[in-house]
Design a protein around this motif. Structure first.
Motif, PDB file in Angstrom:
ATOM      1  N   ASP A   1       0.800  -1.222   0.000  1.00  0.00           N
ATOM      2  CA  ASP A   1       0.000   0.000   0.000  1.00  0.00           C
ATOM      3  C   ASP A   1       0.830   1.268   0.000  1.00  0.00           C
ATOM      4  OD1 ASP A   1      -2.743  -0.927  -0.038  1.00  0.00           O
ATOM      5  OD2 ASP A   1      -2.296  -1.821   1.901  1.00  0.00           O
TER       6      ASP A   1
ATOM      7  N   GLN B   1      -8.662  -3.516  11.137  1.00  0.00           N
ATOM      8  CA  GLN B   1      -7.589  -3.654  10.150  1.00  0.00           C
ATOM      9  C   GLN B   1      -6.320  -4.151  10.831  1.00  0.00           C
ATOM     10  OE1 GLN B   1      -7.533  -0.413   6.960  1.00  0.00           O
ATOM     11  NE2 GLN B   1      -8.311   0.720   8.728  1.00  0.00           N
TER      12      GLN B   1
ATOM     13  N   PRO C   1     -11.612   1.144   7.415  1.00  0.00           N
ATOM     14  CA  PRO C   1     -10.866   1.525   6.208  1.00  0.00           C
ATOM     15  C   PRO C   1     -11.324   2.847   5.606  1.00  0.00           C
ATOM     16  CG  PRO C   1     -11.507  -0.776   6.118  1.00  0.00           C
ATOM     17  CD  PRO C   1     -12.164  -0.192   7.326  1.00  0.00           C
ATOM     18  N   ALA C   2     -12.607   3.163   5.709  1.00  0.00           N
ATOM     19  CA  ALA C   2     -13.099   4.421   5.146  1.00  0.00           C
ATOM     20  C   ALA C   2     -12.560   5.631   5.902  1.00  0.00           C
ATOM     21  CB  ALA C   2     -14.632   4.440   5.175  1.00  0.00           C
TER      22      ALA C   2
ATOM     23  N   GLY D   1      -7.135   5.140   5.743  1.00  0.00           N
ATOM     24  CA  GLY D   1      -6.538   4.353   4.670  1.00  0.00           C
ATOM     25  C   GLY D   1      -5.067   4.100   4.943  1.00  0.00           C
TER      26      GLY D   1
ATOM     27  N   ASP E   1      -2.937   7.162   5.798  1.00  0.00           N
ATOM     28  CA  ASP E   1      -3.260   7.666   7.137  1.00  0.00           C
ATOM     29  C   ASP E   1      -2.610   6.799   8.206  1.00  0.00           C
ATOM     30  OD1 ASP E   1      -5.007   9.683   6.102  1.00  0.00           O
ATOM     31  OD2 ASP E   1      -6.546   8.128   5.840  1.00  0.00           O
TER      32      ASP E   1
END
Length: 172
Positions: A23, A57, A85-86, A89, A92
């Motif tokens: 990511d 997460q 997740p919203a 991310g 962040d």
């Protein structure tokens, strides 16, 4: 997540990290070393959420460090977060993790080194919290008055205790 929760730690390390996409990837130089950090995030299913402190997460950070003139080292660490997740991310999460270490280096390390806090014997009642407040207050007062190094500021205050009064804000 460290070894203090061995079952959860083992479960985190066995998640399908090889299938997770990379990511974020970050490279930097500083403090006498080259460093590369990569971050992978997995959204946890309901089964794992129940055994992982209701986390949403899981994060894997791999740090590759090469101090100048020394061999490279690789460290893999895992984190859990209940941030959805919203809301948070990968970028962040990477920023939050880096920010945590900024606090660790700016405050906790100073408390450990300058005040030898880890070896202090006050462990009962309100004494640990009260002493932490006093240490934090001393650090804050020194920094507000321009001290960049806390240990030299503490030594200066020990040599001439009357200087410490100058640290206190004026009141009417």
């Amino acid at each position: 997540m460290k070894g203090n929760r061995p079952r959860l730690h083992r479960r985190l390390t066995t998640l399908p990290w090889n299938n997770a996409r990379l990511d974020t990837h970050d490279r930097s130089r500083g403090h006498g070393r080259a460093e590369t950090r990569s971050l992978k995030v997995l959204i946890l299913d309901d089964d794992l959420r129940s055994e992982s402190l209701n986390a949403r997460q899981a994060v894997q950070v791999r740090r590759w460090r090469r101090p100048n003139g020394k061999p490279a080292s690789i460290e893999t660490v895992h984190y859990l977060t209940n941030l959805p997740p919203a809301t948070a991310g990968p970028d962040d999460l990477a920023r939050l993790i880096r920010g945590h270490w900024g606090i660790e280096g700016r405050l906790h390390l100073v408390r450990d080194v300058a005040f030898n806090e880890d070896h202090h014997r006050a462990r009962t009642g309100n004494a640990p919290q009260n002493l932490a407040v006093l240490r934090n207050t001393a650090i804050t007062l020194h920094r507000q008055n321009g001290a960049t190094g806390i240990q030299p500021a503490l030594r200066a205050g020990n040599r001439k205790p009357e200087r410490l009064l100058d640290l206190l804000p004026e009141t009417t």
